[in-house]
Design an enzyme around this catalytic site. Structure first.
Site, PDB file in Angstrom:
ATOM      1  N   ALA A  95       0.814  -1.215   0.000  1.00 41.32           N
ATOM      2  CA  ALA A  95       0.000   0.000   0.000  1.00 41.32           C
ATOM      3  C   ALA A  95       0.849   1.267   0.000  1.00 41.32           C
ATOM      4  O   ALA A  95       0.357   2.338  -0.313  1.00 41.32           O
ATOM      5  CB  ALA A  95      -0.930   0.006   1.211  1.00 41.32           C
ATOM      6  N   LYS A  96       2.115   1.133   0.417  1.00 46.48           N
ATOM      7  CA  LYS A  96       3.063   2.263   0.441  1.00 46.48           C
ATOM      8  C   LYS A  96       2.467   3.486   1.127  1.00 46.48           C
ATOM      9  O   LYS A  96       2.554   4.609   0.636  1.00 46.48           O
ATOM     10  CB  LYS A  96       3.537   2.612  -0.969  1.00 46.48           C
ATOM     11  CG  LYS A  96       4.295   1.477  -1.663  1.00 46.48           C
ATOM     12  CD  LYS A  96       4.805   1.899  -3.033  1.00 46.48           C
ATOM     13  CE  LYS A  96       5.612   0.791  -3.680  1.00 46.48           C
ATOM     14  NZ  LYS A  96       4.781  -0.357  -4.089  1.00 46.48           N
ATOM     15  N   ARG A  97       1.888   3.274   2.291  1.00 47.78           N
ATOM     16  CA  ARG A  97       1.259   4.363   3.011  1.00 47.78           C
ATOM     17  C   ARG A  97       2.297   5.217   3.741  1.00 47.78           C
ATOM     18  O   ARG A  97       3.287   4.703   4.266  1.00 47.78           O
ATOM     19  CB  ARG A  97       0.238   3.821   4.012  1.00 47.78           C
ATOM     20  CG  ARG A  97      -0.947   3.117   3.373  1.00 47.78           C
ATOM     21  CD  ARG A  97      -1.721   4.042   2.437  1.00 47.78           C
ATOM     22  NE  ARG A  97      -2.990   3.462   2.029  1.00 47.78           N
ATOM     23  CZ  ARG A  97      -3.295   3.142   0.773  1.00 47.78           C
ATOM     24  NH1 ARG A  97      -2.427   3.347  -0.191  1.00 47.78           N
ATOM     25  NH2 ARG A  97      -4.486   2.627   0.486  1.00 47.78           N
TER      26      ARG A  97
END
Length: 274
Positions: A95-97
């Site tokens: 998700a690369k949040r």
């Protein structure tokens, strides 16, 4: 519960170190003869779950390819996460949040909590400052989950920022690795991993990390066993998870063919666990 890091290490020993992606991008859906809608997405994802559950150490759905279909796509992702985890297969949400304060806390609870999107680990971006990841790091520790911190990515744009050298002589990428290592101090095998592109020409010093090293770019993007050996010292190879997506998924839609390709890659990268 055993920590994420130890569970992941045990899964790598049992199944091999390969992390397999579920990346249902439109050209791949078309190649599989599927429609570009939630029905095609579900059929694609179900085949991947059937092929990978119980056979690999870690499965990494690329969240963006599910989000693009709205609530229907998210429902497909929720079902896949539940099925994989029910089968005992660990799930990493790609998700690369990255954000600050209460927003980062909300992201952490979405992906590292007990809700329908709860996974074993999530990818996070530290480029609002490593300290901005505190909500995710704290919840991961409390829930025995993991995080993978983007450190040295292989996209050309990444180098513009990640290779900047600070007053202490360290690159920004090296500082991200060092901060991740600090979070793993005292652990048997840490639950804070880093993401290092397998197609890079050089990598940060990983010797103090004591945690997993996710290496995307293997297979279709040109990375492989030799590039991993060139980037990671021999003593740290046991922590490496080569991430393969297109290299496996192009074998679909046959579940048997997907499983066969995964088995071949597990053999190819077995040297990492010796």
């Amino acid at each position: 519960m055993t920590t994420f890091g130890v569970r992941l290490r045990d899964a790598m020993h049992k199944h091999g170190p390969v992390c397999v992606g579920i990346d249902p991008h439109p050209p791949l859906l078309r190649a599989w003869g599927l429609t570009e809608d939630t029905d095609g997405l579900a059929k694609f994802t179900d085949a991947c779950v059937e092929a990978f559950a119980g056979r690999v150490a870690l499965v990494k759905p690329q969240v963006a390819f599910f989000e693009t279909y709205g609530s229907g796509g998210i429902a497909v992702l929720e079902n896949a996460i539940a099925a994989l985890r029910a089968a005992g297969t660990m799930v990493l949400a790609d998700a690369k949040r990255g954000d600050i304060g209460s927003t980062m806390d909300a992201y952490a609870h979405a992906w590292l909590g007990d809700g329908p999107l709860g996974t074993d680990a999530v990818t996070v971006s530290p480029y609002l400052g490593f300290g901005s990841l505190a909500p995710a790091l704290e919840l991961a520790k409390a829930n025995d989950r993991g995080v993978f911190v983007l450190a040295a990515t292989s996209n050309p744009e990444g180098a513009e920022l990640q290779r900047i050298t600070g007053p202490d002589g360290r690159t920004i990428a090296q500082r991200m690795v060092d901060d991740a290592a600090a979070a793993n101090v005292g652990a048997e095998f840490g639950s804070v991993g880093v993401v290092i592109g397998a197609t890079l020409t050089e990598a940060p010093d990983l010797s103090a990390l004591n945690g997993p090293i996710l290496m995307p770019g293997v297979g279709a993007q040109g990375g492989g066993a030799d590039s991993i050996r060139n980037l990671v010292p021999a003593g740290d190879l046991g922590a490496v998870l080569p991430n393969v997506s297109r290299e496996v998924l192009k074998s679909g839609p046959s579940v048997t063919a997907l499983q066969a390709r995964v088995a071949e890659l597990a053999d190819e990268f077995a040297f990492l666990q010796r």
